[in-house]
Every structure is written in C-alpha cells, then in structure tokens.
Design a protein around this motif. Sequence first.
Motif, PDB file in Angstrom:
ATOM      1  N   ALA A  12       0.830  -1.209   0.000  1.00 27.81           N
ATOM      2  CA  ALA A  12       0.000   0.000   0.000  1.00 27.81           C
ATOM      3  C   ALA A  12       0.862   1.256   0.000  1.00 27.81           C
ATOM      4  O   ALA A  12       1.912   1.310   0.645  1.00 27.81           O
ATOM      5  CB  ALA A  12      -0.907   0.002   1.221  1.00 27.81           C
ATOM      6  N   TYR A  16      -4.560   1.522   4.324  1.00 29.38           N
ATOM      7  CA  TYR A  16      -5.851   1.169   4.939  1.00 29.38           C
ATOM      8  C   TYR A  16      -5.542   0.844   6.389  1.00 29.38           C
ATOM      9  O   TYR A  16      -4.805  -0.086   6.685  1.00 29.38           O
ATOM     10  CB  TYR A  16      -6.398  -0.037   4.169  1.00 29.38           C
ATOM     11  N   SER A 150      -7.130  -5.907   2.736  1.00 26.70           N
ATOM     12  CA  SER A 150      -6.264  -5.365   1.689  1.00 26.70           C
ATOM     13  C   SER A 150      -6.027  -6.355   0.548  1.00 26.70           C
ATOM     14  O   SER A 150      -5.530  -5.969  -0.513  1.00 26.70           O
ATOM     15  CB  SER A 150      -4.925  -4.937   2.292  1.00 26.70           C
ATOM     16  N   ARG A 153      -7.100  -5.676  -3.219  1.00 25.50           N
ATOM     17  CA  ARG A 153      -6.374  -4.853  -4.204  1.00 25.50           C
ATOM     18  C   ARG A 153      -5.430  -5.673  -5.065  1.00 25.50           C
ATOM     19  O   ARG A 153      -4.853  -5.150  -6.018  1.00 25.50           O
ATOM     20  CB  ARG A 153      -5.583  -3.746  -3.467  1.00 25.50           C
ATOM     21  N   SER A 204      -2.878  -7.289  12.252  1.00 20.16           N
ATOM     22  CA  SER A 204      -3.543  -6.138  11.630  1.00 20.16           C
ATOM     23  C   SER A 204      -4.963  -5.980  12.167  1.00 20.16           C
ATOM     24  O   SER A 204      -5.447  -4.867  12.305  1.00 20.16           O
ATOM     25  CB  SER A 204      -3.477  -6.192  10.101  1.00 20.16           C
ATOM     26  N   HIS A 208      -6.195  -2.424  13.408  1.00 19.35           N
ATOM     27  CA  HIS A 208      -7.388  -1.712  12.931  1.00 19.35           C
ATOM     28  C   HIS A 208      -8.265  -1.335  14.129  1.00 19.35           C
ATOM     29  O   HIS A 208      -8.804  -0.240  14.199  1.00 19.35           O
ATOM     30  CB  HIS A 208      -8.203  -2.587  11.977  1.00 19.35           C
ATOM     31  N   ASP A 295       5.128  -1.405   5.895  1.00 19.90           N
ATOM     32  CA  ASP A 295       3.855  -1.975   6.311  1.00 19.90           C
ATOM     33  C   ASP A 295       3.789  -1.845   7.828  1.00 19.90           C
ATOM     34  O   ASP A 295       4.630  -1.188   8.413  1.00 19.90           O
ATOM     35  CB  ASP A 295       3.815  -3.453   5.889  1.00 19.90           C
TER      36      ASP A 295
HETATM   37  O1  PMV Z   1      -5.646  -6.276   5.110  1.00 18.19           O
HETATM   38  P1  PMV Z   1      -5.209  -6.166   6.529  1.00 18.19           P
HETATM   39  O2  PMV Z   1      -6.352  -6.229   7.482  1.00 18.19           O
HETATM   40  O3  PMV Z   1      -4.097  -7.131   6.859  1.00 18.19           O
HETATM   41  O4  PMV Z   1      -4.599  -4.687   6.726  1.00 18.19           O
HETATM   42  C1  PMV Z   1      -3.510  -4.217   6.008  1.00 18.19           C
HETATM   43  C2  PMV Z   1      -2.969  -3.005   6.628  1.00 18.19           C
HETATM   44  C3  PMV Z   1      -1.696  -2.440   5.993  1.00 18.19           C
HETATM   45  O5  PMV Z   1      -0.965  -3.438   5.338  1.00 18.19           O
HETATM   46  C4  PMV Z   1      -0.848  -1.857   7.101  1.00 18.19           C
HETATM   47  C5  PMV Z   1      -2.028  -1.307   5.024  1.00 18.19           C
HETATM   48  C6  PMV Z   1      -2.621  -1.690   3.709  1.00 18.19           C
HETATM   49  O6  PMV Z   1      -3.415  -0.896   3.202  1.00 18.19           O
HETATM   50  O7  PMV Z   1      -2.256  -2.741   3.144  1.00 18.19           O
END
Ligand code: PMV
Length: 343
Positions: A12, A16, A150, A153, A204, A208, A295
């Motif tokens: 990213a 997010y 994430s 994406r 994560s 969050h 990250d």
């Molecule tokens: O997709 P998750 O819940 O593992 O969150 C990802 C969070 C970050 O990697 C820190 C940021 C991102 O947008 O990928």
Amino acid sequence: MKSSWQSPSNIALVKYWGKHGRQLPRNPSISFTLSQARTETHVVANARERGENVALSFVFEGQPNAAFEKKLIKLLSGVLEELPFMRDFHLSISSSNSFPHSAGIASSASSMSALALCLCDIEAQLMGNAAEGEAFLQKASNISRLLSGSACRSVYPWMGEWGVCGTMEGSSDLHATPFVPHDIFKSFHDDILIISASEKSVSSTAGHGLMEGNPYAEARYQQANRHLDGLLVALKEGDLETFGRITEDEALTLHALMMASSPSYILMEAGSLEAIQRVRKFRQETGLPLYFTLDAGPNLHLLYPDSIAAEVAAFIETDLRVLCEKGRVIKDFVGLGAGKIEE
Ligand code: PMV
C-alpha cells in the motif's frame, strides 16, 4: 470441479488502517500490485450432501495443515452467503507461496485473493460463465476483501484502489478498482529490506481495532483522502517527487498512529530508522528518486524507477544490506496481477 490461480501480494502507498462493519475501510487506500511474492492455490470441489457448514481440507506447501484448515473454515463460513455453492461441495484446497515462510512478508493478501479467485471461478463454472471480465474480478475482489481486507487490491494489474474516493470513478468500499498509472510506475521496483523476520507484535486486526478510540483518527481519515487525491494525480502524471512525498508521509503516519494508540506499539526497529535516514541522505546527495514505505512492521520497502536500478543496487550493497537480518533483501516489482493456471 477444479480451479487453480496464482495471485500476488501488494504494497500500500496510501494505507488502509481502521475498519468498521463487515470489513469496510474507514478510508480509501491504493497499492502497487507486486509480481514475485505470490501464492498459488488449487481447489478441487467434490459434490456432497448439502450441509449448513463449510467442509474442507487444507494442504500448505505439500503438508496437511490443521491450524490453517481451522482458520479457513472460519473465514469461508463468513462468505457462505456470497458463495452458496459451498454448502453442496467439499473443498480440497492446496496452496504454496513463492516466498519463504516467516521472511517478514505478509501472505494474507496473496493467499486470500488466490483462494477467492479459485472459489469464484468454480462458482462461474457451475453457472456456465467464463471466469474473466470486470464482473468476475469485482466479485473475486469483494470476496478477497471479506477474507482479508487489503487482499482485494491484489487481483488487478499494476495498481488497485479500494474505498470510495470522490476523484475515482467506480470506486467502492466493497471491492477494489483497477488503476492504471503512468508508464514509469509500471516497471517500478520494490526491494524489501528484511530488517527483522520475526512475527508481527500486533496483528492487523488488532491494529485496525486500535484506531477506534485513537484521538487522531478523524484527522487521519481526512488526511488519507487528501493524500489519495494528490497521489492519483502524481501517479497519472509520473510526478515522482509528489509520489515520494505522499508515500513516505503515509508510511510514517501509519507508524505514528500505532505509537499514539492505547496501548502503544513501536513496530519499527532501530535498523528501520537507520535505513530511513540513509535513504533520505542518499536522495539528498544524489538527487535520485529513491523512496520508501513500510507496512505495519519493521521492514523497509524501497520504491524506485527501473532507470536507477544500478545505482540503488550499489547503494544497497554499500549501506543497507548490513542493516538486514542475515543480509536479506527481497527484490520485487510492480506486476500484472492475478492469473488463472491452466491445468
Ligand atoms: O488487510 P489487513 O487487514 O491485513 O490490513 C492491512 C494493513 C496495511 O498493510 C498496514 C495497510 C494496507 O493498506 O495494506
């Protein structure tokens, strides 16, 4: 019925961080789709008597893995409504990663998007549809999001944007939208300095969660929207300076938010900070467009255009590799997204 897909990890640029409801983002984000760090997943679906629950077996890198199997049953039970065919089939899932386990590279984006693509492919086969096109990828992105935010994406080439954004047509909180950047970004490098390969000190999910109640949360969500608007223009125009400024600001903001959370987490190591200082000094002295992101962990991602690859490779050898655990640097690139593996 069977299906095999490979899908990459992503990194990213606008992060997010913060979610609500059923895995909905508090702010929009955008990432580079990578090419080397991939998961390959095979799913064989055998008809069974209709059941209320998900039935599956899971093999990871050739070995049955009970812990992952349990986790997958829980995750897929959460998307039975979206993929009702799972009530009528037993799923034999096997998967492997192109990158070593516990190398400090998160595998949830690549593994969950690869699995989502296989399941959506099997559903398409059952309905007599082709596993391709916009609607197919959108559904796969939506399922990926429900499995691991994430991950949504990762399915698109070059870049994926996720979350409602005023300046991006078709953007949605439910799935990612493909974004085509200026050509200079299509061959961008992402060299990952493995400062430490240890497990993350905060998951994560917990991260969050800490945004709820973070005193800076509202200002952060507004900033992410501003950053994304500015970054989209820079990405289209090939404006490396603005790209770098926003990308580094985002990485440091993510870490600042974690430091300011209660409880507080410091996810960087001394080596991460030292590498950041060295990258900034290198940029100042050479004028070359080398930037970093992070990250939610200590490893630095070096982002730069292919035209300066030789200079960066030399700089890594003289100044950065010594900061890495076992001298480990993983070379990745912006890539073409997920792909079906034909048997
Ligand atoms: O997709 P998750 O819940 O593992 O969150 C990802 C969070 C970050 O990697 C820190 C940021 C991102 O947008 O990928």
